[in-house]
Design an enzyme around this catalytic site. Sequence first.
Site, PDB file in Angstrom:
ATOM      1  N   SER A  32      -9.601  -8.093  55.205  1.00  0.00           N
ATOM      2  CA  SER A  32     -10.926  -8.685  55.381  1.00  0.00           C
ATOM      3  C   SER A  32     -10.748 -10.168  55.663  1.00  0.00           C
ATOM      4  O   SER A  32     -10.234 -10.901  54.806  1.00  0.00           O
ATOM      5  CB  SER A  32     -11.781  -8.491  54.127  1.00  0.00           C
ATOM      6  OG  SER A  32     -12.912  -9.345  54.129  1.00  0.00           O
ATOM      7  N   LYS A  57      -3.493   8.543  41.237  1.00  0.00           N
ATOM      8  CA  LYS A  57      -2.950   9.427  40.210  1.00  0.00           C
ATOM      9  C   LYS A  57      -2.424  10.747  40.764  1.00  0.00           C
ATOM     10  O   LYS A  57      -1.540  11.370  40.163  1.00  0.00           O
ATOM     11  CB  LYS A  57      -4.025   9.709  39.150  1.00  0.00           C
ATOM     12  CG  LYS A  57      -4.336   8.537  38.232  1.00  0.00           C
ATOM     13  CD  LYS A  57      -3.228   8.285  37.232  1.00  0.00           C
ATOM     14  CE  LYS A  57      -3.657   7.310  36.152  1.00  0.00           C
ATOM     15  NZ  LYS A  57      -2.625   7.117  35.114  1.00  0.00           N
ATOM     16  N   SER A  82      -8.982   9.984  31.121  1.00  0.00           N
ATOM     17  CA  SER A  82     -10.394   9.612  31.216  1.00  0.00           C
ATOM     18  C   SER A  82     -10.978   9.996  32.558  1.00  0.00           C
ATOM     19  O   SER A  82     -12.177   9.888  32.773  1.00  0.00           O
ATOM     20  CB  SER A  82     -10.558   8.099  31.009  1.00  0.00           C
ATOM     21  OG  SER A  82      -9.893   7.385  32.030  1.00  0.00           O
ATOM     22  N   GLN A  87      -8.106  14.494  37.419  1.00  0.00           N
ATOM     23  CA  GLN A  87      -8.318  15.055  38.749  1.00  0.00           C
ATOM     24  C   GLN A  87      -7.017  15.239  39.497  1.00  0.00           C
ATOM     25  O   GLN A  87      -6.814  16.237  40.201  1.00  0.00           O
ATOM     26  CB  GLN A  87      -9.260  14.135  39.545  1.00  0.00           C
ATOM     27  CG  GLN A  87     -10.663  14.115  38.986  1.00  0.00           C
ATOM     28  CD  GLN A  87     -11.552  13.106  39.683  1.00  0.00           C
ATOM     29  OE1 GLN A  87     -11.953  13.308  40.825  1.00  0.00           O
ATOM     30  NE2 GLN A  87     -11.860  12.008  38.997  1.00  0.00           N
ATOM     31  N   TYR A 119     -11.696  21.350  40.641  1.00  0.00           N
ATOM     32  CA  TYR A 119     -10.337  21.675  41.091  1.00  0.00           C
ATOM     33  C   TYR A 119      -9.750  22.863  40.334  1.00  0.00           C
ATOM     34  O   TYR A 119      -8.611  23.264  40.578  1.00  0.00           O
ATOM     35  CB  TYR A 119      -9.410  20.470  40.921  1.00  0.00           C
ATOM     36  CG  TYR A 119      -9.708  19.339  41.881  1.00  0.00           C
ATOM     37  CD1 TYR A 119      -9.820  19.559  43.255  1.00  0.00           C
ATOM     38  CD2 TYR A 119      -9.868  18.041  41.413  1.00  0.00           C
ATOM     39  CE1 TYR A 119     -10.092  18.522  44.125  1.00  0.00           C
ATOM     40  CE2 TYR A 119     -10.135  16.987  42.290  1.00  0.00           C
ATOM     41  CZ  TYR A 119     -10.250  17.234  43.639  1.00  0.00           C
ATOM     42  OH  TYR A 119     -10.521  16.206  44.507  1.00  0.00           O
ATOM     43  N   ASP A 176       4.519 -12.000  49.310  1.00  0.00           N
ATOM     44  CA  ASP A 176       4.784 -13.045  48.321  1.00  0.00           C
ATOM     45  C   ASP A 176       4.367 -12.600  46.926  1.00  0.00           C
ATOM     46  O   ASP A 176       4.968 -12.998  45.930  1.00  0.00           O
ATOM     47  CB  ASP A 176       4.023 -14.324  48.690  1.00  0.00           C
ATOM     48  CG  ASP A 176       4.492 -14.912  50.010  1.00  0.00           C
ATOM     49  OD1 ASP A 176       5.701 -15.196  50.125  1.00  0.00           O
ATOM     50  OD2 ASP A 176       3.664 -15.060  50.918  1.00  0.00           O
ATOM     51  N   GLY A 186       2.047   2.945  34.418  1.00  0.00           N
ATOM     52  CA  GLY A 186       2.762   3.796  35.361  1.00  0.00           C
ATOM     53  C   GLY A 186       2.734   3.253  36.780  1.00  0.00           C
ATOM     54  O   GLY A 186       3.766   3.188  37.458  1.00  0.00           O
ATOM     55  N   LEU A 187       1.548   2.852  37.249  1.00  0.00           N
ATOM     56  CA  LEU A 187       1.422   2.297  38.593  1.00  0.00           C
ATOM     57  C   LEU A 187       2.131   0.947  38.690  1.00  0.00           C
ATOM     58  O   LEU A 187       2.801   0.670  39.693  1.00  0.00           O
ATOM     59  CB  LEU A 187      -0.049   2.148  38.956  1.00  0.00           C
ATOM     60  CG  LEU A 187      -0.353   1.577  40.346  1.00  0.00           C
ATOM     61  CD1 LEU A 187       0.203   2.479  41.447  1.00  0.00           C
ATOM     62  CD2 LEU A 187      -1.854   1.374  40.529  1.00  0.00           C
ATOM     63  N   GLU A 208      -5.245  -6.264  33.922  1.00  0.00           N
ATOM     64  CA  GLU A 208      -5.972  -5.367  33.040  1.00  0.00           C
ATOM     65  C   GLU A 208      -7.290  -6.009  32.616  1.00  0.00           C
ATOM     66  O   GLU A 208      -7.489  -7.215  32.789  1.00  0.00           O
ATOM     67  CB  GLU A 208      -5.120  -4.995  31.816  1.00  0.00           C
ATOM     68  CG  GLU A 208      -4.657  -6.163  30.976  1.00  0.00           C
ATOM     69  CD  GLU A 208      -3.675  -5.733  29.883  1.00  0.00           C
ATOM     70  OE1 GLU A 208      -3.568  -4.536  29.586  1.00  0.00           O
ATOM     71  OE2 GLU A 208      -3.009  -6.618  29.322  1.00  0.00           O
ATOM     72  N   GLY A 212      -9.300  -5.363  26.984  1.00  0.00           N
ATOM     73  CA  GLY A 212      -8.226  -4.443  26.592  1.00  0.00           C
ATOM     74  C   GLY A 212      -6.879  -4.939  27.062  1.00  0.00           C
ATOM     75  O   GLY A 212      -6.203  -4.282  27.840  1.00  0.00           O
ATOM     76  N   ASP A 214      -3.846  -5.184  25.950  1.00  0.00           N
ATOM     77  CA  ASP A 214      -2.700  -4.798  25.134  1.00  0.00           C
ATOM     78  C   ASP A 214      -1.373  -5.090  25.817  1.00  0.00           C
ATOM     79  O   ASP A 214      -0.406  -5.508  25.175  1.00  0.00           O
ATOM     80  CB  ASP A 214      -2.779  -3.309  24.773  1.00  0.00           C
ATOM     81  CG  ASP A 214      -2.880  -2.419  25.988  1.00  0.00           C
ATOM     82  OD1 ASP A 214      -3.913  -2.456  26.671  1.00  0.00           O
ATOM     83  OD2 ASP A 214      -1.918  -1.681  26.273  1.00  0.00           O
ATOM     84  N   SER A 309      -6.809   1.034  43.273  1.00  0.00           N
ATOM     85  CA  SER A 309      -6.282   2.265  42.690  1.00  0.00           C
ATOM     86  C   SER A 309      -7.175   3.496  42.826  1.00  0.00           C
ATOM     87  O   SER A 309      -6.687   4.618  42.766  1.00  0.00           O
ATOM     88  CB  SER A 309      -5.966   2.050  41.202  1.00  0.00           C
ATOM     89  OG  SER A 309      -7.147   1.767  40.476  1.00  0.00           O
TER      90      SER A 309
END
Length: 326
Positions: A32, A57, A82, A87, A119, A176, A186-187, A208, A212, A214, A309
């Site tokens: 953009s 995922k 969650s 999915q 699914y 960069d 994981g990602l 994050e 949250g 953590d 994501s």
Amino acid sequence: MTLESLKPTYADVCLASQRLAGVAHRTPVLTSQTFNDMVGAQVFFKCEQFQRGGAFKFRGAYNAIAALTELQRAAGVLAYSSGNHAQGVALAARLLGAKATIIMPSDAPESKVKATRGYGAEVIHYDRATEDRTVIALDIQKRTGMVLVPPFDDHNIISGQATAAKELFEEVGELDALMVCLGGGGLLAGSALAASGLSSTCKVYGVEPEAGNDVQQSFKSGSIVRIDPPQSIADGALTLAVGEKTFPIIQRLVTDILTVTDEQLIQTMKFFAERMNTVVEPTGCLGAAAVQHGAIKIKPNQRIGVIVSGGNVDLLTYSRYLSMPI
């Protein structure tokens, strides 16, 4: 810890890429000019909201289930999530001929619950404030013999998620900086592995929700910090602690952990909707929000990658976010 001792490795990422070839979508990379002018950099959005199942995922879920033996798949697969991992596992299991049972919080977005059932998976609800999903999963696993597919803390999950960043580097070249949405890691761990193989000077950041943080606390302290259930609109990133397998990779390969507020996430959702004509869920906006709202210092014309994501958001909730006067 040396790079060579980390597991999985970049070679595992390449293997996952081979498994996913022709199965996972090679999602588009969008830009953009308005966003570039706003932040003073060249930003490349890897749009996993267009992935099968609506999020990245699917990559890890398919890679993990494909790596099972036929006997293991015949016993069925079990997961807790969650929404997006739910999915991903449900769809991957259907494609690979395995029965799937998914443990989902009672406050998970209804659209994600419906999609998971659509699914073909069985959904079991729990109260995330009073019940432990891992305890529920272990009980079901003992009774049924189903194979647990973790949401993030698994080598095949990590290497599968890494293929999103691998594709980004292959398409746009070295970067960069790379901004990655962060829940259990994981990602982020996978993206850092992809960067180590394809853009070794790229600084990788996890992002994050502020409520949250953590992983930010864990990153600063050098050991895993567990928090109480957080409250944020970024429902896909509300983990209580980073994974034991993801954290060593994050410690070794990630530059820093950043946070953004819910208000900033909504502003970024609005930008995606109004200026890029695309629906992105709050969790999917984490990396872009960090760039848009100055969570990192940007030098002129830097090349920055952002993993968007997912786009699985309840439409009524989404419309409410977009109508908020921010």
